[in-house]
Every structure is written in C-alpha cells, then in structure tokens.
Design a protein around this motif. Structure first.
Motif, PDB file in Angstrom:
ATOM      1  N   GLN A  79      13.767 -32.479  17.703  1.00 38.93           N
ATOM      2  CA  GLN A  79      13.384 -31.972  16.382  1.00 38.93           C
ATOM      3  C   GLN A  79      14.597 -31.485  15.601  1.00 38.93           C
ATOM      4  O   GLN A  79      14.700 -31.675  14.391  1.00 38.93           O
ATOM      5  CB  GLN A  79      12.373 -30.842  16.539  1.00 38.93           C
ATOM      6  CG  GLN A  79      11.905 -30.234  15.220  1.00 38.93           C
ATOM      7  CD  GLN A  79      10.936 -29.073  15.431  1.00 38.93           C
ATOM      8  OE1 GLN A  79      10.553 -28.769  16.561  1.00 38.93           O
ATOM      9  NE2 GLN A  79      10.550 -28.432  14.345  1.00 38.93           N
ATOM     10  N   PHE A  80      15.535 -30.850  16.319  1.00 40.71           N
ATOM     11  CA  PHE A  80      16.726 -30.304  15.669  1.00 40.71           C
ATOM     12  C   PHE A  80      17.963 -31.171  15.908  1.00 40.71           C
ATOM     13  O   PHE A  80      19.077 -30.752  15.616  1.00 40.71           O
ATOM     14  CB  PHE A  80      16.984 -28.879  16.163  1.00 40.71           C
ATOM     15  CG  PHE A  80      15.905 -27.898  15.776  1.00 40.71           C
ATOM     16  CD1 PHE A  80      15.815 -27.427  14.486  1.00 40.71           C
ATOM     17  CD2 PHE A  80      14.965 -27.485  16.712  1.00 40.71           C
ATOM     18  CE1 PHE A  80      14.819 -26.534  14.121  1.00 40.71           C
ATOM     19  CE2 PHE A  80      13.962 -26.583  16.364  1.00 40.71           C
ATOM     20  CZ  PHE A  80      13.891 -26.114  15.063  1.00 40.71           C
ATOM     21  N   LYS A  81      17.736 -32.379  16.477  1.00 39.60           N
ATOM     22  CA  LYS A  81      18.821 -33.336  16.738  1.00 39.60           C
ATOM     23  C   LYS A  81      19.902 -32.730  17.618  1.00 39.60           C
ATOM     24  O   LYS A  81      21.098 -32.940  17.416  1.00 39.60           O
ATOM     25  CB  LYS A  81      19.427 -33.840  15.416  1.00 39.60           C
ATOM     26  CG  LYS A  81      18.413 -34.486  14.490  1.00 39.60           C
ATOM     27  CD  LYS A  81      19.053 -34.941  13.193  1.00 39.60           C
ATOM     28  CE  LYS A  81      18.010 -35.441  12.208  1.00 39.60           C
ATOM     29  NZ  LYS A  81      18.591 -35.853  10.913  1.00 39.60           N
TER      30      LYS A  81
ATOM     31  N   THR B  16       2.739 -40.614  13.743  1.00 38.08           N
ATOM     32  CA  THR B  16       3.220 -40.283  15.087  1.00 38.08           C
ATOM     33  C   THR B  16       2.280 -39.251  15.698  1.00 38.08           C
ATOM     34  O   THR B  16       2.001 -38.215  15.077  1.00 38.08           O
ATOM     35  CB  THR B  16       4.647 -39.724  15.047  1.00 38.08           C
ATOM     36  OG1 THR B  16       5.536 -40.708  14.500  1.00 38.08           O
ATOM     37  CG2 THR B  16       5.120 -39.367  16.453  1.00 38.08           C
TER      38      THR B  16
ATOM     39  N   TYR C 149      18.269 -38.415  19.971  1.00 35.41           N
ATOM     40  CA  TYR C 149      17.545 -38.639  18.721  1.00 35.41           C
ATOM     41  C   TYR C 149      17.869 -40.025  18.161  1.00 35.41           C
ATOM     42  O   TYR C 149      17.011 -40.708  17.598  1.00 35.41           O
ATOM     43  CB  TYR C 149      17.920 -37.564  17.706  1.00 35.41           C
ATOM     44  CG  TYR C 149      17.270 -37.737  16.358  1.00 35.41           C
ATOM     45  CD1 TYR C 149      15.961 -37.316  16.131  1.00 35.41           C
ATOM     46  CD2 TYR C 149      17.965 -38.332  15.303  1.00 35.41           C
ATOM     47  CE1 TYR C 149      15.354 -37.483  14.897  1.00 35.41           C
ATOM     48  CE2 TYR C 149      17.365 -38.502  14.062  1.00 35.41           C
ATOM     49  CZ  TYR C 149      16.062 -38.080  13.876  1.00 35.41           C
ATOM     50  OH  TYR C 149      15.469 -38.249  12.648  1.00 35.41           O
TER      51      TYR C 149
ATOM     52  N   SER D 242      15.148 -42.966  17.342  1.00 36.75           N
ATOM     53  CA  SER D 242      15.042 -43.570  16.007  1.00 36.75           C
ATOM     54  C   SER D 242      15.205 -45.082  16.079  1.00 36.75           C
ATOM     55  O   SER D 242      14.489 -45.836  15.414  1.00 36.75           O
ATOM     56  CB  SER D 242      16.102 -42.974  15.074  1.00 36.75           C
ATOM     57  OG  SER D 242      15.942 -41.584  14.937  1.00 36.75           O
TER      58      SER D 242
ATOM     59  N   THR E   3       1.416 -37.027  19.271  1.00 33.88           N
ATOM     60  CA  THR E   3       1.848 -36.577  20.593  1.00 33.88           C
ATOM     61  C   THR E   3       0.629 -36.219  21.426  1.00 33.88           C
ATOM     62  O   THR E   3      -0.204 -35.409  21.008  1.00 33.88           O
ATOM     63  CB  THR E   3       2.779 -35.355  20.486  1.00 33.88           C
ATOM     64  OG1 THR E   3       3.946 -35.718  19.731  1.00 33.88           O
ATOM     65  CG2 THR E   3       3.215 -34.890  21.869  1.00 33.88           C
TER      66      THR E   3
ATOM     67  N   GLU F 201       3.560 -36.355  26.412  1.00 35.47           N
ATOM     68  CA  GLU F 201       4.343 -35.148  26.693  1.00 35.47           C
ATOM     69  C   GLU F 201       3.637 -34.296  27.731  1.00 35.47           C
ATOM     70  O   GLU F 201       2.478 -33.897  27.538  1.00 35.47           O
ATOM     71  CB  GLU F 201       4.550 -34.348  25.406  1.00 35.47           C
ATOM     72  CG  GLU F 201       5.331 -33.058  25.606  1.00 35.47           C
ATOM     73  CD  GLU F 201       5.444 -32.259  24.324  1.00 35.47           C
ATOM     74  OE1 GLU F 201       4.823 -31.172  24.251  1.00 35.47           O
ATOM     75  OE2 GLU F 201       6.128 -32.733  23.393  1.00 35.47           O
TER      76      GLU F 201
ATOM     77  N   THR G 138      11.302 -32.174  23.224  1.00 36.32           N
ATOM     78  CA  THR G 138      10.692 -32.256  21.896  1.00 36.32           C
ATOM     79  C   THR G 138      11.423 -31.362  20.906  1.00 36.32           C
ATOM     80  O   THR G 138      11.733 -31.769  19.781  1.00 36.32           O
ATOM     81  CB  THR G 138       9.207 -31.852  21.962  1.00 36.32           C
ATOM     82  OG1 THR G 138       8.490 -32.807  22.753  1.00 36.32           O
ATOM     83  CG2 THR G 138       8.591 -31.799  20.573  1.00 36.32           C
ATOM     84  N   ARG G 139      11.720 -30.141  21.323  1.00 37.31           N
ATOM     85  CA  ARG G 139      12.418 -29.212  20.426  1.00 37.31           C
ATOM     86  C   ARG G 139      13.862 -29.656  20.180  1.00 37.31           C
ATOM     87  O   ARG G 139      14.390 -29.503  19.078  1.00 37.31           O
ATOM     88  CB  ARG G 139      12.364 -27.796  20.988  1.00 37.31           C
ATOM     89  CG  ARG G 139      10.955 -27.213  21.001  1.00 37.31           C
ATOM     90  CD  ARG G 139      10.952 -25.725  21.243  1.00 37.31           C
ATOM     91  NE  ARG G 139      11.234 -25.364  22.615  1.00 37.31           N
ATOM     92  CZ  ARG G 139      10.333 -25.306  23.589  1.00 37.31           C
ATOM     93  NH1 ARG G 139       9.064 -25.620  23.338  1.00 37.31           N
ATOM     94  NH2 ARG G 139      10.668 -24.945  24.816  1.00 37.31           N
TER      95      ARG G 139
ATOM     96  N   GLU H  58       8.761 -30.562  26.879  1.00 41.11           N
ATOM     97  CA  GLU H  58       8.625 -29.697  25.703  1.00 41.11           C
ATOM     98  C   GLU H  58       9.996 -29.285  25.168  1.00 41.11           C
ATOM     99  O   GLU H  58      10.201 -29.203  23.957  1.00 41.11           O
ATOM    100  CB  GLU H  58       7.799 -28.469  26.056  1.00 41.11           C
ATOM    101  CG  GLU H  58       6.341 -28.799  26.386  1.00 41.11           C
ATOM    102  CD  GLU H  58       5.526 -27.566  26.735  1.00 41.11           C
ATOM    103  OE1 GLU H  58       6.144 -26.563  27.186  1.00 41.11           O
ATOM    104  OE2 GLU H  58       4.298 -27.598  26.561  1.00 41.11           O
TER     105      GLU H  58
ATOM    106  N   GLN I 140      19.843 -27.346  23.890  1.00 41.03           N
ATOM    107  CA  GLN I 140      18.566 -26.690  23.640  1.00 41.03           C
ATOM    108  C   GLN I 140      18.246 -25.697  24.753  1.00 41.03           C
ATOM    109  O   GLN I 140      17.773 -24.582  24.497  1.00 41.03           O
ATOM    110  CB  GLN I 140      17.454 -27.739  23.527  1.00 41.03           C
ATOM    111  CG  GLN I 140      16.103 -27.161  23.130  1.00 41.03           C
ATOM    112  CD  GLN I 140      16.097 -26.585  21.729  1.00 41.03           C
ATOM    113  OE1 GLN I 140      16.778 -27.098  20.832  1.00 41.03           O
ATOM    114  NE2 GLN I 140      15.358 -25.503  21.530  1.00 41.03           N
TER     115      GLN I 140
END
Length: 462
Positions: free
Chosen positions: A448-450, A255, A409, A413, A257, A434, A444-445, A441, A456
């Motif tokens: 990353q943490f679902k 992957t 997320y 997936s 970016t 991105e 993206t974060r 951005e 976020q």
C-alpha cells in the motif's frame, strides 16, 4: 503555451500533458511538418506512414526525441511504449544520428521485441540481447533498455554493466512501473544509464550530496528536504510520462481481497517463525540469510507446506481458491513457488479446467503456451509471477487471481497489467487471497505504501 512537467512532487499527481508547437516546434496532432524534417515527401517515406498510425501521446514521445538524445519513457503498461521506442530509433537512423542499435530486455520478451521491430523499424540494424548476456562490449550508437526498473539495485552486476552502456550517444529507457519517489537510490541507478551527467556515476558522492539515512537499520536512504525540488527538476528533464487512464479508454476494473483463517497448526508454526524474526530484528541479531529464509518459510506455511524436507500442513487456501474459480471465461492464477503451482494445477485438473503453465522450468515453450491461451485452447493459465508477470499480452482473460503475491509493488503492478492493458474490452477483476493474522497482512500494508516488507516490519516494531 508551456508544457507541464511529467513528474510532480510527492504531494502532487504526475500527469501527462500534450506538448504544444511552442514547446516542441512541431505539430503533434497532424505531423504536418514531419515530412520536411525527414527530408522526404510523405508519400515516399514509409516511416511517415508509420507515424500516422501512432497515437498522439506516442507522437509526442517521438517528437521529444528530435530534441534530446536520452529519454526515459515512463509509460504505464499496455500503452505501446515498445512501438514508440522503435519509431524513435527509426527516426534517429533516418536522420543519420545512428547506424545501429542495441535493445537490452528480459529474455522472456525478446521474441515480442523482434516481431515489433520487423514491423516498426525494419530499416534499423538492431541487436537484441537479454540482461543475463549483455556486456559493455555490446554498446552501439543507440541503446534501449526495456524494463528500466531492473537496474534499481545499484550494487547488482546487471545494473553496473548496463549503467556503463550510458556511454552510448543515444539512449532510451522504458518502464511501465511507477517511479518510487521515496527511493531516490533506485532512480540514481537508472539515471546512471539514462543521463550519467545528471547525478554522476559514483554512488558515494551522490549519497553524500543528496540523501539522508532512513529505513530498516538505517540502510535505506531518503532525499534531503533541501534537495527535493532540485532533484526532481533534474529528473524531469529526461522523462516522458504517460498514464494509461489518461490515454486509453479501458473498461472498469475491480480488486477484491478475500481473507481467510489459517489452520491451528499453520498459525502456530507461522507465529513461532514471526516471533524469531521480530526478536532478531529488535535485538539486531540478524543472521546473514536468516531474514529472507524466515520470510519464505512463513509464506510457504501459509500455502500448506514446508520444503527441505517436504512437510505438508493442513490449509484452507486451496478451498478458498476453488470458490473463486469462475464458471465461464478465461482467467490467470498467479503463484510464487513451484509447489504452489503444482497444487493449483492439480486443483484445476480435478475440476476439469484445461490449463497452461508458465514457470521457470518451461521458458522455452512460453510463446507456444501464450499463443494457445490467446487462441482459447485452454481456460486457465497458472503462472509464477516472475515468469508470467512481465511483457505478456493476455487481454483475452478478464480475471487474475493472486494465489500468492510478490513482495514487490513493481512486480504486482506488472502482473496486473498483463490483462488490464491496451486492447482489453471486458470489465476486469483481480482477486487477492490473504491469510488473516499473518505476514500476508504486513505485505498488504507494505504494498500500500510501496515499501519493502522488511521496512514495514521494522516500522511496526517501532
């Protein structure tokens, strides 16, 4: 030998473990006792012949069904959970446990289910229905819910109706998306169908006993620490979990970016909207639909336009995409909005790259488009994530470009699994575009943490 649990706590990686004879009472490796369970000699049992074609992890799921009446098949995308579910239905039917079954699934995958059922469970009378049309009157002896994560919004009409189908004597739930162990409210909505007796069917009672307020404006909920172990112990009782990397010999995947700047006008318009959004959240002056509208408009600005009325904004995004296009081979470009889809198709056409289109406007022709793509009638497929990201087998491609990403997320997936799944023989690549200094951005974060995008933003404000 006792088998390990398929789901682990947050600090542990869930893993697939083959059950032994001791735990299931039957041999997974050879199925040497299965003919006796059927009551038919192997040579006279068509179902036994299908059994022999299953992989070991699929056989494990089938054997588990001989001791349980409700199972959540939490299997990664592309490992064949549809086939496992159909063989389970055929076994229940042969054993006289059920007379007929209902399969609830997204409209887009109905044809695939019908085709698979003809091959793997032809003796079972099955009614196929999509989420939009299902009602409590459709209940049968056995109910299969495909894409179980569609039930996660406990307040939605869809989740409430399908939840009531949990009254069926035999139940299967299928999902290829990770179980988000940080959002127990979603699991409760799914277990309302899988096993209503585990956590009850009343949300308020479940919330008061098991959860604590958390997240954006206190409207999300986390597990109480003193309840965590017991909660997952109860969930594990009805789960069969399979990870693709443990059972499939897939080629490597990467992957990448690609970050690019916004134009000055884009940056100015984006920042004004972001300022208004943050001010609203910080001061708790949140309009009913203002947050969703602001997010959508920021993503539109990043792609070079605004709707209602249409305003074009200079952008580098299409040029960045152009540099990502492969010289050979088939690929998919995932987009979010219809305007993005038109822009991408226009770019590919100008480059002489034949492409098919999957959007909300051409669902009726979806199967023909997929068939042509798999027959290599055209090199590229441009798809809106919500239409082309679920239930498709597109292993003929080995590159997927996310011109824009979904906020979920789960949706991300699912989209990746269209090409990285059972049957993929090529090294596979994913490219994500991105925009720098933008809501991209934050997304993206969040992914990353679902987390949700709004959660976020709220966390970063704190």
């Amino acid at each position: 030998m006792a088998s390990s649990s398929p789901l682990k706590r947050k600090d542990q990686q869930p893993h697939w473990v083959l059950h032994s004879d001791t735990s299931l009472g039957l041999s997974v490796e050879t199925g040497r006792h299965l003919d006796a369970s059927f009551g038919l000699p192997p040579s006279l049992s068509p179902l036994y012949q299908r059994w022999l074609r299953l992989s070991d992890y699929q056989k494990e799921a089938v054997l588990l069904s001989m001791k349980m009446n409700a199972i959540a098949l939490i299997h990664d995308q592309g490992v064949g959970k549809t086939i496992s579910a159909l063989v389970i239905l055929a076994l229940w039917h042969l054993q006289g446990k059920i007379r007929e079954a209902l399969v609830v699934c997204p409209l887009s995958v109905l044809p695939q289910w019908e085709q698979a059922a003809a091959a793997w469970a032809p003796e079972v009378p099955i009614t196929f229905i999509n989420y939009e049309r299902v009602s409590t009157k459709d209940i049968r002896d056995a109910v299969v819910v495909d894409e179980l994560q569609y039930l996660k919004n406990r307040a939605s009409k869809r989740s409430k109706i399908v939840g009531k189908l949990g009254a069926a004597p035999y139940r299967l739930g299928l999902t290829g998306t990770p179980v988000d162990q940080d959002v127990p409210s979603e699991l409760w909505a799914e277990w309302r169908f899988i096993e209503p007796g585990t956590f009850g069917i009343h949300w308020v009672s479940f919330r008061d006993e098991w959860l604590r307020p958390s997240g954006f404006m206190g409207k999300e909920f986390k597990l109480r620490e003193d309840k965590r172990d017991l909660f997952w112990e109860k969930v594990r009782r009805n789960v069969h979990h399979v990870r693709a990397r443990d059972v499939l010999n897939l080629p490597p995947n990467t992957t990448r970016t690609i970050r690019y700047p916004l134009t000055p006008r884009q940056q100015r318009m984006h920042d004004e909207l972001m300022h208004d959004l943050i001010t609203s959240i910080g001061g708790r002056h949140v309009p009913v639909h203002g947050l969703a509208q602001a997010r959508i408009r920021m993503f539109q600005i990043i792609s070079g336009y605004l709707e209602d009325p249409l305003i074009r904004i200079p952008t580098f995004k299409l040029k960045v995409l152009e540099r990502c296009l492969p010289a050979t081979g088939q690929f998919i470009v995932f987009v979010r909005f219809k305007r993005e889809l038109r822009d991408v198709v226009s770019l590919l056409t100008s480059k002489g790259i034949p492409c098919g289109v999957l959007s909300g406007q051409n669902r009726k022709h979806r199967n023909d488009i997929i068939l042509d793509f798999n027959k290599k009638e055209f090199r590229a497929l441009v798809a809106q994530v919500r239409v082309g990201g679920v239930g498709l087998n597109l292993q003929v491609a080995n590159l997927a470009i996310f011109y824009s990403r979904p906020e979920s997320y789960i949706d991300l997936s699912q989209a990746k699994a269209r090409i990285y799944r059972r049957g993929q023989e090529q090294e596979t690549s994913f490219i994500i575009l991105e925009a720098k200094n933008s809501i991209d951005e934050l997304l993206t974060r969040a992914l990353q943490f679902k987390r949700t995008l709004m959660d976020q933003i709220y966390r970063e404000l704190k």
